[in-house]
Design a protein around this motif. Structure first.
Motif, mmCIF file in Angstrom:
data_model
loop_
_atom_site.group_PDB
_atom_site.id
_atom_site.type_symbol
_atom_site.label_atom_id
_atom_site.label_comp_id
_atom_site.label_asym_id
_atom_site.label_seq_id
_atom_site.Cartn_x
_atom_site.Cartn_y
_atom_site.Cartn_z
ATOM 1 N N UNK A 65 33.951 33.393 37.815
ATOM 2 C CA UNK A 65 34.415 32.801 36.563
ATOM 3 C C UNK A 65 33.883 33.530 35.339
ATOM 4 N N UNK A 66 32.986 34.490 35.534
ATOM 5 C CA UNK A 66 32.666 35.414 34.438
ATOM 6 C C UNK A 66 33.851 36.321 34.149
ATOM 7 N N UNK A 67 34.740 36.440 35.127
ATOM 8 C CA UNK A 67 35.981 37.201 34.948
ATOM 9 C C UNK A 67 37.114 36.274 34.531
ATOM 10 N N UNK A 68 37.304 35.205 35.281
ATOM 11 C CA UNK A 68 38.449 34.316 35.061
ATOM 12 C C UNK A 68 38.404 33.642 33.693
ATOM 13 N N UNK A 69 37.206 33.297 33.234
ATOM 14 C CA UNK A 69 37.071 32.610 31.937
ATOM 15 C C UNK A 69 36.720 33.538 30.778
ATOM 16 N N UNK A 70 36.739 34.827 31.034
ATOM 17 C CA UNK A 70 36.401 35.808 29.996
ATOM 18 C C UNK A 70 37.618 36.044 29.108
ATOM 19 N N UNK A 71 37.518 35.654 27.849
ATOM 20 C CA UNK A 71 38.660 35.744 26.928
ATOM 21 C C UNK A 71 39.077 37.180 26.645
ATOM 22 N N UNK A 72 38.182 38.151 26.869
ATOM 23 C CA UNK A 72 38.488 39.551 26.572
ATOM 24 C C UNK A 72 39.225 40.256 27.705
ATOM 25 N N UNK A 73 39.276 39.633 28.874
ATOM 26 C CA UNK A 73 39.944 40.251 30.028
ATOM 27 C C UNK A 73 41.393 39.782 30.074
ATOM 28 N N UNK A 74 42.311 40.750 30.041
ATOM 29 C CA UNK A 74 43.742 40.418 30.023
ATOM 30 C C UNK A 74 44.370 40.386 31.416
ATOM 31 N N UNK A 75 43.841 41.214 32.322
ATOM 32 C CA UNK A 75 44.437 41.321 33.660
ATOM 33 C C UNK A 75 43.358 41.128 34.709
ATOM 34 N N UNK A 76 43.608 40.205 35.646
ATOM 35 C CA UNK A 76 42.701 39.974 36.769
ATOM 36 C C UNK A 76 43.312 40.616 38.008
ATOM 37 N N UNK A 77 42.515 41.402 38.711
ATOM 38 C CA UNK A 77 42.962 42.085 39.925
ATOM 39 C C UNK A 77 42.226 41.461 41.111
ATOM 40 N N UNK A 78 42.968 40.768 41.976
ATOM 41 C CA UNK A 78 42.351 40.081 43.124
ATOM 42 C C UNK A 78 42.438 40.967 44.355
ATOM 43 N N UNK A 79 41.269 41.384 44.870
ATOM 44 C CA UNK A 79 41.215 42.274 46.026
ATOM 45 C C UNK A 79 40.182 41.803 47.046
ATOM 46 N N UNK A 80 39.961 40.490 47.107
ATOM 47 C CA UNK A 80 39.009 39.978 48.094
ATOM 48 C C UNK A 80 39.699 39.602 49.400
ATOM 49 N N UNK A 81 41.009 39.344 49.359
ATOM 50 C CA UNK A 81 41.762 39.030 50.564
ATOM 51 C C UNK A 81 41.558 37.604 51.032
ATOM 52 N N UNK A 82 42.346 37.205 52.051
ATOM 53 C CA UNK A 82 42.252 35.856 52.592
ATOM 54 C C UNK A 82 42.898 34.820 51.690
ATOM 55 N N UNK A 83 42.967 33.590 52.191
ATOM 56 C CA UNK A 83 43.610 32.515 51.434
ATOM 57 C C UNK A 83 42.647 31.898 50.421
ATOM 58 N N UNK A 84 41.491 31.500 50.899
ATOM 59 C CA UNK A 84 40.489 30.880 50.021
ATOM 60 C C UNK A 84 39.208 31.718 50.009
ATOM 61 N N UNK A 85 38.596 31.902 48.848
ATOM 62 C CA UNK A 85 38.881 31.274 47.551
ATOM 63 C C UNK A 85 39.897 32.027 46.688
ATOM 64 N N UNK A 86 40.573 33.042 47.257
ATOM 65 C CA UNK A 86 41.493 33.845 46.446
ATOM 66 C C UNK A 86 42.552 32.979 45.770
#
Length: 425
Positions: A65-86
């Protein structure tokens, strides 16, 4: 120059490839988007672990959530795989009005429609080119380059692990277990390769491609699948003698108001282009009503090829040139999903070597309307047993299953060793 800040969830093979490509091709990327890409934060399990990327230590975090809630980040790249917590991470990022790029085929195949809708509601993009085919631009080809086509068929080799294993069995005479160990040694297979060898990975991918190509909700559980764990060295030898190579195919075909999907090993004629696809490479055949048949070929896995697909999605978002992949999906089921498997089949038995066995098996096939294309008998294996191989004409799989249920009870049949589709492209 304006910067675009990226937050990356995960720091595995694909993430390292993405970061290295951004650095390697920085001039090209900046020239394309007229902006600078900055990797602001990366989610990892261990911030002190040494990694093969050029990032400062303060970029790493163990808190997503330092990434998800960071107002300065425009694009989130999810590369952890699996269903949860992705799933939770992507959902929260979309609700936070951040664009998301992912390579997560399992998640997109099972929850993609819901996440697409969430992206639309929030006015952001969810892109996932890297979820299928590694560096092959298959999704973009369907949604952009061939968007004027009504698709009739998708057939391909879309799992690099199984293709590597089958290539080694074919070209180097390895047994299945030996080929798996070699794939693991070289990093083409996981320590637990079950998702690949059991056909799950290919099922996720064909579900994604079918949902896009046919504008139809596809439930991955509706896709009959069979992996390669039962393929033996003997099957490989027979295939070669008969003019085929064995490949794991994922296929989807649409006829009128019906769609048939399947993941299965198949005999592919040795002169067909798919038969020549080796090792970790993938290939996909598309058939459109206007464009006809098109084949896309390339590396289906790996750090740089998959990282390249991720970066292409990032660039597309920044340039605002991409469609939302599933804009046209109809909520109600548009087509009926069927499972007829009307094909030719290779069937190998191990039988007691005595008179009358072949005639008795052939009689059961005849009772079930199974016409035989060829029969191959071999010398004894020892212990008074021998292999017996049939190739049928086109027939529904249910007829095969009914016949084999009866044949399997014969005292003279030691084993029904293999049942493999024979493709006649």
């Amino acid at each position: 120059m304006e910067s675009i800040n990226l937050g990356i969830l995960g720091m595995g093979t694909v993430a390292s490839g993405l970061i290295n490509i951004i650095e390697l091709n920085n001039t090209k990327v900046v020239g394309s988007i007229n902006k600078q890409l900055v990797v602001s934060k990366v989610l990892v399990k261990d911030v002190n672990k040494k990694r093969n990327v050029n990032l400062s230590a303060d970029v790493y975090t163990t808190d997503a959530y330092e990434i998800i809630n960071n107002a300065d980040i425009q694009i989130v790249v999810e590369l952890i795989g699996g269903i949860n917590p992705a799933y939770e991470y992507i959902k929260d990022a979309l609700n936070g009005k951040k664009h998301v790029v992912t390579a997560n085929k399992a998640l997109i195949a099972t929850r993609g429609e819901e996440l697409e809708q969430l992206a639309r509601i929030n006015g952001v993009r969810l892109l996932y080119e890297a979820s299928v085919g590694g560096g092959i631009p298959i999704i973009n080809t369907i949604t952009e380059n061939l968007s004027a086509n009504e698709f009739e068929q998708i057939t391909g080799i879309i799992n690099g692990t199984t293709n590597y294993i089958l290539t080694q069995m074919t070209e180097n005479g390895l047994e299945y277990e030996q080929a798996v160990k070699e794939a693991q040694r070289l990093g083409f297979a996981e320590a637990d390769p079950s998702s690949d060898v059991d056909g799950d990975d290919a099922a996720y991918k064909i579900a994604i491609l079918s949902s896009i190509a046919f504008n139809q909700r596809i439930n991955v559980n509706d896709i009959p699948k069979e992996g390669i764990t039962k393929i033996s060295k003997e099957d490989i030898v027979y295939a070669k003698e008969l003019g085929y190579n064995i490949k794991l195919l994922a296929s989807a075909s649409k006829t009128n108001d019906e769609i048939e999907l399947r993941v299965h090993p198949a005999f592919i004629p040795s002169d067909h282009p798919l038969s020549t696809v080796k090792n970790e490479f993938n290939a996909v055949f598309l058939k459109g009503n206007a464009a006809g048949e098109i084949m896309l070929y390339g590396k289906g896995a790996g750090s740089l090829p998959t990282g390249s697909a991720v970066l292409n999605d990032i660039v597309s978002i920044i340039k605002n040139e991409c469609r939302k992949y599933n804009d046209g999906i109809i909520n109600a089921d548009k087509y009926k999903i069927v499972n007829r498997a009307y094909k030719k089949y290779y069937i190998r038995f191990e039988v007691i070597d005595k008179p009358g066995v072949l005639a008795r098996i052939a009689n059961v096939f005849g009772k079930n309307n199974i016409s035989l294309n060829s029969v191959v008998q071999r010398q004894k294996n020892g212990n008074n047993t021998a292999p017996l191989v049939f190739i049928t004409h086109d027939i529904e799989r249910k007829n095969i299953d009914t016949a084999l249920k009866e044949i399997g009870n014969f005292d003279s049949v030691i084993q029904i060793a293999s049942i493999i589709v024979v493709e006649n492209f």
